[in-house]
Scaffold this motif. Structure first.
Motif, PDB file in Angstrom:
ATOM      1  N   GLY A  35      40.532  54.451  39.366  1.00 53.55           N
ATOM      2  CA  GLY A  35      41.611  54.707  40.661  1.00 53.55           C
ATOM      3  C   GLY A  35      41.525  56.182  40.997  1.00 53.55           C
ATOM      4  N   VAL A  36      42.066  56.392  42.267  1.00 56.89           N
ATOM      5  CA  VAL A  36      42.082  57.536  42.654  1.00 56.89           C
ATOM      6  C   VAL A  36      42.826  58.475  41.832  1.00 56.89           C
ATOM      7  N   ASP A  37      43.934  58.184  41.367  1.00 57.91           N
ATOM      8  CA  ASP A  37      44.890  59.120  40.489  1.00 57.91           C
ATOM      9  C   ASP A  37      43.898  59.557  39.130  1.00 57.91           C
ATOM     10  N   ALA A  38      43.483  58.564  38.565  1.00 58.15           N
ATOM     11  CA  ALA A  38      42.223  58.754  37.429  1.00 58.15           C
ATOM     12  C   ALA A  38      41.207  60.105  37.846  1.00 58.15           C
ATOM     13  N   ALA A  39      40.695  59.716  39.176  1.00 57.18           N
ATOM     14  CA  ALA A  39      39.651  60.724  39.471  1.00 57.18           C
ATOM     15  C   ALA A  39      40.111  61.924  39.775  1.00 57.18           C
ATOM     16  N   LEU A  40      41.459  61.861  40.395  1.00 58.34           N
ATOM     17  CA  LEU A  40      41.990  63.537  40.425  1.00 58.34           C
ATOM     18  C   LEU A  40      42.198  63.937  39.345  1.00 58.34           C
ATOM     19  N   ASP A  43      47.298  64.467  51.808  1.00 62.44           N
ATOM     20  CA  ASP A  43      47.617  64.046  50.421  1.00 62.44           C
ATOM     21  C   ASP A  43      46.468  63.232  49.597  1.00 62.44           C
ATOM     22  N   PRO A  44      45.605  63.643  48.657  1.00 60.43           N
ATOM     23  CA  PRO A  44      44.364  62.862  48.228  1.00 60.43           C
ATOM     24  C   PRO A  44      44.962  61.893  47.527  1.00 60.43           C
ATOM     25  N   SER A  45      46.266  61.793  46.767  1.00 63.65           N
ATOM     26  CA  SER A  45      46.885  60.663  46.401  1.00 63.65           C
ATOM     27  C   SER A  45      46.946  59.488  47.175  1.00 63.65           C
ATOM     28  N   GLU A  46      47.457  59.803  48.344  1.00 63.24           N
ATOM     29  CA  GLU A  46      47.608  58.865  49.556  1.00 63.24           C
ATOM     30  C   GLU A  46      46.819  58.268  50.246  1.00 63.24           C
ATOM     31  N   ALA A  47      45.468  59.022  50.026  1.00 63.75           N
ATOM     32  CA  ALA A  47      44.209  58.530  50.868  1.00 63.75           C
ATOM     33  C   ALA A  47      43.665  57.329  50.531  1.00 63.75           C
ATOM     34  N   ALA A  48      43.091  56.606  51.299  1.00 64.74           N
ATOM     35  CA  ALA A  48      42.203  55.326  51.316  1.00 64.74           C
ATOM     36  C   ALA A  48      41.230  55.674  50.025  1.00 64.74           C
ATOM     37  N   PRO A  49      40.727  55.081  49.335  1.00 69.12           N
ATOM     38  CA  PRO A  49      39.559  55.442  47.862  1.00 69.12           C
ATOM     39  C   PRO A  49      38.287  55.724  48.798  1.00 69.12           C
ATOM     40  N   GLU A  50      38.069  55.217  49.813  1.00 66.91           N
ATOM     41  CA  GLU A  50      36.758  55.312  50.676  1.00 66.91           C
ATOM     42  C   GLU A  50      36.776  56.627  51.602  1.00 66.91           C
ATOM     43  N   SER A  51      38.053  57.390  51.675  1.00 64.91           N
ATOM     44  CA  SER A  51      38.143  58.489  52.257  1.00 64.91           C
ATOM     45  C   SER A  51      37.943  59.796  51.627  1.00 64.91           C
ATOM     46  N   LEU A  52      38.171  59.737  50.335  1.00 63.20           N
ATOM     47  CA  LEU A  52      38.076  61.027  49.276  1.00 63.20           C
ATOM     48  C   LEU A  52      37.496  61.864  49.935  1.00 63.20           C
ATOM     49  N   LYS A  53      36.125  61.544  50.198  1.00 65.32           N
ATOM     50  CA  LYS A  53      34.831  62.721  50.145  1.00 65.32           C
ATOM     51  C   LYS A  53      35.158  63.460  51.703  1.00 65.32           C
TER      52      LYS A  53
END
Length: 551
Positions: A483-488, A522-532
């Protein structure tokens, strides 16, 4: 506005993502003497007394300065040479260099650069990888066509192989009678110009002065690296192969000691440089550690067990390479690894062990296991680096030994298609860089770019681990997504933990360095595909805001 000694600055943000589970969100952070004094609301922090309010981040998001747990200082200085990689890549000056899709395009770019060089200067390229060119390999024929007089060196993207032309082979004394593992041959027995791993590359490196290492420790290279790190949101980064050269260390200590140098550097001593002389490496490292200060943290040791998967020099277990290529090269002989691990372990050093293939991973795990049996040691945090082919059983073994792992998530995008079709095959490619398996086994993990192998950019690396999408759009191993939180966490506190620096960096909490990454969203609120695609606006180092780019 900069902070003076003893004064308090109160930074205001739209939102502060602290990465501290005890206090995950805030709107204000108080900073004094380069450290975090308090985190919360303005009312929460009023008890610390008068403060100068700085609202430059009022419309932005703050998170901890990003931590790159495996990169190399030449990420900046490599741009002094000619980029000849397959993928588009942006240099520290912002220029976009288009990727090259054929040997002819590679030769053309080298030929353009060759015309600007002095007569006695070696032409050096970097970033090349023949795995993208339909199975063909570059040879002396390709590079002699660029110049049959000037020596040419083209370093592969992995940094584990290089190609040279005939004049360079002649100067290095490499010919049909040379008996060094890794010198590839043409059908008639002559060297092809492709040199695999350090022993084969050494005669060339000795002649040209190991520029791929030393360029990162020049003042110019360090400043270019700082610029790259700043625009990637990175405030702590490794130099995971450092030869502990006196002049380079002095420059490193001086430049990083400047108040506005934007990144804390964590070098690892290269055990390979001191092959057969671990005691000498430890003595040199002890002396080098006297240079340490707030932005320089020497103390780790790097071992390299095998090579590159896409270069077919990594050591893999049965059933071997998917396309039938011979197994790879041991950079450290299995008969020597135990003694090396034991010596550094007994001395109290933290080991970062390069192991790409699963056979190399197994060998490294067993060496650490035996060292711990002989000399039990709590909280050693010996870390396997890359560890791309590890399976569930190997992760369980790492967890039982207290080891960490730093997974090369960027490989999924850049080489995932080649791994699926050529090197590993579908089964193993679907579990490569298995963050979810590491988490299930309870292994502390980080993820990395290995810059300059791939570009420095932890938010892109997080995107790779979350989406597991190759350059062609294939999803490799959906069950290994995190998940995004784990990646951050992996690019902040997780990476800090693998560096024994989680008490100093990786989260926004009291007592830690006031290092922040400034984001537009905020990266924690971003869609997973938009992190980059999240925009880094700049960084703060030790409470000192560095110039921001416009949102």
């Amino acid at each position: 506005m900069t902070q003076s000694s003893g004064s308090t600055t109160l930074y205001v943000a739209r939102s502060i993502l602290t990465m501290n589970p005890a206090q995950p969100r805030a709107t204000h952070v108080a900073v004094r003497d380069g450290r975090i004094l308090g985190v919360g609301s303005r009312e929460d922090l009023a008890g610390w007394g008068p403060a100068e309010v700085d609202d430059r981040f009022a419309d932005s998001v703050l998170m901890p300065g990003l931590v790159e747990g495996h990169c190399h200082l030449p990420e900046g200085g490599m741009w002094k040479f000619v980029y000849v990689g397959f993928y588009d890549r942006r240099g520290p000056d912002g220029k976009l260099w288009s990727g090259l899709k054929s040997f002819a395009e590679v030769a053309a770019r080298l030929r353009d650069a060759e015309g600007a060089l002095a007569q006695d200067e070696t032409l050096i390229g970097w970033g090349f990888d023949p795995i993208f060119f339909g199975g063909d390999r570059m040879s002396i024929h390709d590079l002699d066509a660029v110049s049959a007089q000037r020596p040419i060196v083209v370093m592969h993207a992995s940094m584990h192989l290089m190609n040279v032309n005939s004049p360079m082979l002649a100067r290095a004394g490499i010919d049909r009678d040379t008996d060094i593992e890794g010198v590839t041959r043409l059908d008639d027995g002559r060297p092809s110009g492709e040199l695999c791993e350090f022993a084969a590359m050494f005669p060339v490196m000795r002649l040209i002065g190991s520029p791929f290492r030393t360029v990162g420790l020049t003042e110019e290279g360090l400043r270019m690296f700082g610029k790259v790190a700043q625009w990637a949101g990175v405030t702590t980064a490794t130099d995971l192969v450092n030869e502990l050269n006196d002049e380079g260390l002095a420059t490193l200590a001086r430049v990083t000691g400047e108040p506005d140098y934007p990144v804390r550097i964590v070098p690892a001593a290269s055990a390979l440089t001191y092959a057969g002389n671990a005691a000498g490496c430890l003595e040199k490292l002890a002396a080098a550690r006297r240079l340490n200060h707030g932005k320089l943290h020497l103390g780790m040791v790097k071992l390299v067990v095998d090579g590159s998967i896409q270069g077919f020099t990594a050591r893999v277990r049965w059933p071997g390479y998917f396309n039938g290529a011979p197994n790879g090269i041991w950079v450290i002989a299995p008969s020597e690894l135990d003694a090396m691990v034991q010596t550094y372990h007994d001395a109290g050093a933290q080991l970062h062990i390069h192991a790409n293939g699963d056979e190399a991973t197994q060998l490294a795990i067993e060496a650490v296991d035996r060292a711990l049996q002989r000399t039990p040691r709590r909280d050693h945090r010996h870390t396997l680096q890359h560890c791309q082919m590890a399976d569930a059983a190997q992760f369980r073994r790492m967890a039982s030994l207290g080891m960490c792992v730093n997974l090369f998530a960027n490989h999924i995008y850049y080489w995932g298609d080649a791994h699926y079709a050529l090197t590993m095959g579908p089964d193993r490619a679907n579990r490569m860089d298995a963050c979810a398996s590491a988490a299930r086994a309870g292994v502390p993990y980080a993820i990395h770019s290995d810059a300059p192998i791939t570009p420095l950019g932890p938010l892109f690396t997080a995107w790779c681990a979350v989406n597991r999408q190759t350059a062609s759009g294939r999803v490799l191993g959906e069950s290994e997504r995190i998940g995004v939180d784990a990646a951050l966490h992996a690019i902040t506190l997780g990476a800090a933990y693998t560096l024994h620096m989680d008490h100093l960096v990786g989260s926004i909490e009291v007592g830690k360095y006031a290092d922040f990454c400034v984001l537009a969203d905020d990266p924690s609120e971003a869609a997973p595909e938009s992190l980059k695609d999240l925009k880094v606006l700049g960084t703060v180092i030790g409470g000192r805001p560095l110039p921001l780019r416009e949102a």
